[in-house]
Structure formats: C-alpha cells, structure tokens
Design an enzyme around this catalytic site. Sequence first.
Site, PDB file in Angstrom:
ATOM      1  N   GLN A 177     -40.082  -1.034  -5.009  1.00  0.00           N
ATOM      2  CA  GLN A 177     -41.016  -2.113  -4.668  1.00  0.00           C
ATOM      3  C   GLN A 177     -42.037  -2.296  -5.793  1.00  0.00           C
ATOM      4  OE1 GLN A 177     -40.838  -4.061  -1.751  1.00  0.00           O
ATOM      5  NE2 GLN A 177     -42.333  -5.251  -2.904  1.00  0.00           N
ATOM      6  N   LYS A 184     -38.205  -4.890   5.027  1.00  0.00           N
ATOM      7  CA  LYS A 184     -36.874  -4.621   4.483  1.00  0.00           C
ATOM      8  C   LYS A 184     -36.150  -3.581   5.343  1.00  0.00           C
ATOM      9  CE  LYS A 184     -38.287  -6.175  -0.023  1.00  0.00           C
ATOM     10  NZ  LYS A 184     -38.819  -5.931  -1.347  1.00  0.00           N
ATOM     11  N   ASP A 196     -32.008  -5.936  -6.343  1.00  0.00           N
ATOM     12  CA  ASP A 196     -33.024  -6.962  -6.646  1.00  0.00           C
ATOM     13  C   ASP A 196     -32.540  -7.901  -7.760  1.00  0.00           C
ATOM     14  OD1 ASP A 196     -35.243  -7.011  -5.037  1.00  0.00           O
ATOM     15  OD2 ASP A 196     -36.310  -5.417  -6.130  1.00  0.00           O
TER      16      ASP A 196
END
Length: 284
Positions: free
Chosen positions: A98, A54, A121
């Site tokens: 995460q 990322k 997200d």
Amino acid sequence: MPATIIDGKAVAASIREDAAARAAEYREKFGRAPGLAVVIVGDDPASRVYVNNKKKACAGCDIYSEEHALPATTTEDELLDLVRRLNADPKIDGVLVQLPLPNHISEDKVIEAISPSKDVDGFHPINVGSLMVGKPALRPCTPAGIMELIHRTGIELKGKRAVVVGRSNIVGKPVSIMLLAEHATVTICHSRTEDLPSVCREADVLVVAVGRPKMVKGDWIKPGAVVIDVGTNRVGGKKLVGDVDFDEAVEVAGAITPVPGGVGPMTIAMLMKNCVEAAFAARS
Ligand code: NDP
C-alpha cells in the site's frame, strides 16, 4: 436529454462476481484459493481504510488474503526482505504494498522488488513496459477499470478522439496507452496545456484525472461525449466531488460517471480480477 449515468457500483459488482467464479474454478482445479498479500507500513488512516476494503473484497470473492502490518519505523531492507519472501511464497499470487510509504523508504525500489508476475497493482516497470508495447501484462487497476466503464457504454473507440486530462503514472499515462491500443486518437493534457477547454471540447471520450474539484465545466464537453471523472476530492470536510462539474456536465454528455459511485468502486474490483488472473497465469 441528460446523460446516461454510468453505474460504477453495478459494473464493479459484476466484475467481482466474475472474479469470484474464476477463484472458485481455480480452487477446484488447484486445491487452494488464489492468494493476495497486502503490506501496509505505518498508520496512515486513509491507507488503513484502503487495506481493509481490499481484505473485505477478497473475502467476498473467495480469495485468500493476508495482511502484513509493519510499523512506520520499518527499514527499507526489512520491507524488501518481506517482499522477497512473499514473492517466493507458493500460496501467494499477488503482492500489494500500500502506497504511500514513509519517506525513508524508496517506493521505486519496493515496487521493483515485487515479482512482475505477482504485481497485481501493475506498477512494476516490466508490466508498465509490456503495456506500452502491447504485450499481455498485469494492468494497473484504476485505468483498467476506466476502460471497462468506457466499454460498457457501448462506444466503438476506433478512430474516436479521446482526451485524457492528467499524466500521472498511475492513471493518466496508462489509460492513454490503453485508449491508444484500442485505436482512439489520444491527446494527453496536463497543467501546462494551453486552452484546455477547447482541447476537451474535441473529445468523444473525456477522461479527467487531475484532483481539482469541478474543474471541467459543462461547456468544455462535446455534446454526447462519454465523460469519465476519476477525481476524488473531499470538500467541506466530508463530501466527495469529482474533477467534473457533474450538474453541468450531465446536461451535455452522452454518458458520465458520478463521483462517488463511478470509477472509485472499479479499482478494487479490477484488483480482484488481477489476483485471480495472476494465479492462473502462474500455472500456465
Ligand atoms: P496526480 O496529482 O499524480 O496528477 C494530476 C495530474 O493533473 C498531473 O498530470 C497534473 O499536471 C494535472 N493537472 C493538475 N492541475 C491541472 C490543471 N489545472 N489543468 C490540467 N491538468 C492539471 O494525480 P492522480 O493521477 O494520482 O489522481 C488524479 C485524481 O484521481 C485525484 O483526485 C485522485 O484522488 C483520483 N484518483 C482516484 C482513483 C480511484 O477512484 N480509484 C485512483 C487514483 C486517483 P502536471 O503533470 O503538469 O503536474
């Protein structure tokens, strides 16, 4: 005639290029790059790889990124504090924690603490609800990437039969809602579905997100169907295979994603797009 192979790597590269162009436009207009904060707790090796990828993608798109690597012993309160600080940080437009988190931390609480406008997200209940009722929202990256791949096959979804195998909150359910929003007739299957092969055979668009190597066979597929294989299964140590038996399916489908190189690269590309769009949205 064998199916057209949907090149997820190429599509992802073009999405990243667009995100980079939008990021440059943002910098020009507002004097700084869009910013993403990535939080990782503990030392899960797979999470470490995802976070590194990322950060690398951000660098390639001219998106500012910062990493917050916390020890596995971090308390829930400490993590929630960090999320709140990032929510308030003016140089940060996207906050990504995460997953998975260590067992002593509630993932739900952490997701709900992220400001919906920075939830790149697309997991916050506000964004999930907005998707459900058809309001603009940050959309979860893998399902959004799947839709992009389907669009690029040129298929008109209106009125088509779409079958989604898998009903997880991160893939199966959201992609079903996205297909429905585009007027497909959607069937969602799961581990209790009876006669799964027959249901799959009805699909003009078949999305498989199960996590079982080569479960979907060639004779489960309607000739000419668009097949999107989300599965990423490691077999025999390293080799990555999908949920669809590719060698069989490619002879029947009209278009199909390979694994690797199909859905996989799309997730991070859509994350870049979400970061830039979150940055613009915050200014509007
Ligand atoms: P989950 O384990 O959360 O969900 C799996 C789903 O498959 C469940 O709904 C389950 O049904 C269903 N299922 C399990 N066995 C069967 C069966 N025999 N027949 C029909 N349905 C079945 O998985 P995810 O959605 O998180 O991920 C699915 C796959 O996609 C995994 O391989 C994962 O690695 C991959 N993935 C890839 C991504 C990417 O490429 N970027 C991103 C996210 C996931 P039930 O609900 O009844 O248990």
